[in-house]
Design an enzyme around this catalytic site. Structure first.
Site, mmCIF file in Angstrom:
data_model
loop_
_atom_site.group_PDB
_atom_site.id
_atom_site.type_symbol
_atom_site.label_atom_id
_atom_site.label_comp_id
_atom_site.label_asym_id
_atom_site.label_seq_id
_atom_site.Cartn_x
_atom_site.Cartn_y
_atom_site.Cartn_z
ATOM 1 N N GLU A 171 48.989 47.598 6.047
ATOM 2 C CA GLU A 171 49.919 48.681 6.365
ATOM 3 C C GLU A 171 51.112 48.528 5.420
ATOM 4 O OE1 GLU A 171 51.094 49.178 10.480
ATOM 5 O OE2 GLU A 171 53.160 49.603 9.871
ATOM 6 N N GLU A 176 61.300 52.842 7.216
ATOM 7 C CA GLU A 176 61.441 52.808 8.668
ATOM 8 C C GLU A 176 62.922 52.753 9.001
ATOM 9 O OE1 GLU A 176 58.296 50.802 11.449
ATOM 10 O OE2 GLU A 176 58.622 49.474 9.744
#
Length: 451
Positions: A171, A176
């Site tokens: 990932e 974020e």
């Protein structure tokens, strides 16, 4: 309160990628001209009519609280229900995609999560891929942002249809953000969970802050470059064109790296509500404030040499005062203003497994035998760790180290010396931080070597 933001997602992260200068307006901008040396492989600039949904030939709506047969609540503990409604996911008519979390009269939350149909995004052998996006985070902060978790990220193709092989299939979180802070995170998740070679569920991450205007008040560009053009593969994260995080394949074992990267990826955009990292929303959390995405683009290049190999004589003198914030790459580290003598910045939030890298440090022909660093710690009682010096490989055996615990506060500075193995020549120097606990345990302002 100091916190070391660590990703707790099991199947969700963020990859926001972009290239180009910071843009302060929120008006549309088409996918920019392809940079010199790159070719455009894929893009979407979300130029549909106001209120329309996404192109389902390009994107897939994720619906509900999980993949069918997958982990509950997307594996992250988030509480929002993702829909394909244009109340949650829509084009705004100004060239932007909007993903809008909404709370209903009963206090239930809906939001949106979309992923590309394509799952083959990876660099060619011997080449480089850049994934890029121009994004404005939801314009809320403080209590109104509690529990809001926008993300732009990628998952390895083998995850599609399996949903239980995370994090081994890789990932790549390029962007974020949680709870409306002016801070963004980039992370590689890999290996096994919990723990494992990639320190899961935290991953191999770094962070930075948006400059000039906050991440919430303006568009910024976020990008990741995946470089296969050199003997050692590398992932590099950028905010507004400025490098802030690097992960090299030699930071983990060969099997872990191959399992995480030897395949294509698909791209995901979402705004989660609640979950293990941000915590759940409260009645004060604002409803209806969207994340806006101007464009997403994928570029390919043939590469131009090894950016991880510095010129042998261009780095700092080992016997000068080397400012810790002047690193060439880092993992898990933040910078902040220091109150120490001389001012400037220090690095902070250093915890187990984090590191900073300094290229081309020249020790000369007369061996260095000692090392000292200016450190501070506000760690709780019982929390301590080692500041280690490693040469040329972040996983090499330390040539020296010292222990540090609470010094009286995160800006209460001490100079701590240590012996090192005799060292000459020019080296890449890593400061690596090792602890038996996951907590932050040290800040570093500067370091130096001596004969």
């Amino acid at each position: 309160m100091r916190t070391h933001h660590r990703i707790t997602a099991v199947a969700v992260g963020i990859v926001a990628v972009a290239i180009g200068p910071l843009a302060a307006s929120i008006t549309q901008a088409a996918v920019p001209a392809t940079p010199s040396g790159w070719s455009l492989a894929w893009s979407d600039d979300f130029d549909g009519a106001a209120g329309t949904g996404i192109d389902t030939n390009t994107w897939i709506y994720d619906i509900g609280h999980s993949y069918p047969g997958g982990a509950d609540n997307w594996g992250t503990g988030e509480i929002g229900y993702h829909t394909d409604s244009t109340q949650n996911v829509y084009q705004d008519g100004n060239g932007n995609l909007a993903i809008r979390p909404l709370r209903d009269a009963d206090g239930n939350w809906t939001s949106g999560r979309i992923e590309t149909v394509r799952t083959d995004f990876e660099p060619a052998q011997g080449g480089v891929m850049r994934v890029e996006g121009r994004v404005k985070l939801p314009d809320v902060s403080g209590p109104a942002a509690q529990g809001i978790w926008p993300a732009f990220w990628m998952l390895g193709e083998p995850f599609r249809g399996n949903y239980w092989n995370w994090p081994g299939i890789g990932e790549i979180d390029i962007l974020e953000n949680v709870n409306g802070t002016n801070q963004v995170f980039g992370t590689l998740h890999c290996g096994t969970s919990p723990g494992g070679p990639c320190n899961e569920t935290s991953g191999l991450g770094g962070s930075t802050t948006c400059q000039v205007s906050s991440c919430q008040s303006a568009f910024h560009t976020y990008s990741v470059e995946w470089d296969r053009s050199t003997a050692t593969e590398e992932l590099r994260w950028y905010l507004d064109g400025n490098l802030f995080h690097t992960v090299n394949e030699n930071q983990v074992d060969a099997t872990t790296w191959t399992d995480a990267t030897d395949h294509g990826f698909f791209i995901i955009l979402n705004v989660a509500v609640g979950g293990g990292w941000p915590g759940n929303p409260t009645p004060a959390t604002a409803s209806g404030v969207p994340m806006l995405v101007d464009y997403v683009a994928v570029y390919q290049s043939t590469g131009s040499g090894d950016p991880t190999t510095p010129p042998p004589s261009t780095g700092p003198d080992a016997y000068s005062t080397i400012q810790a914030e002047n690193y060439d790459a880092q993992s898990g580290i933040q910078t902040e203003t220091t109150s120490d003598t001389g001012g400037g910045e220090n690095i902070g939030c250093a915890a187990n497994g984090d590191w900073v890298r300094f290229d081309g440090v020249d020790f000369g022909s007369s061996a260095a035998h000692t090392f000292s660093a200016r450190v501070a710690s506000g760690a709780a009682a019982g929390i301590s760790g080692l500041v280690e010096v490693r040469l040329d490989d972040v996983n090499a055996e330390p040539i020296g180290s010292f222990a540090v615990a609470n010094t009286g506060g995160w800006q209460s500075w001490q100079t701590v010396p240590a012996n090192i193995a005799p060292t000459t020549g020019t080296h890449t120097v890593y400061l690596r931080f090792t602890s038996g606990q996951p907590n932050d345990f040290v800040n570093v302002n500067w370091f130096t070597f001596a004969h």
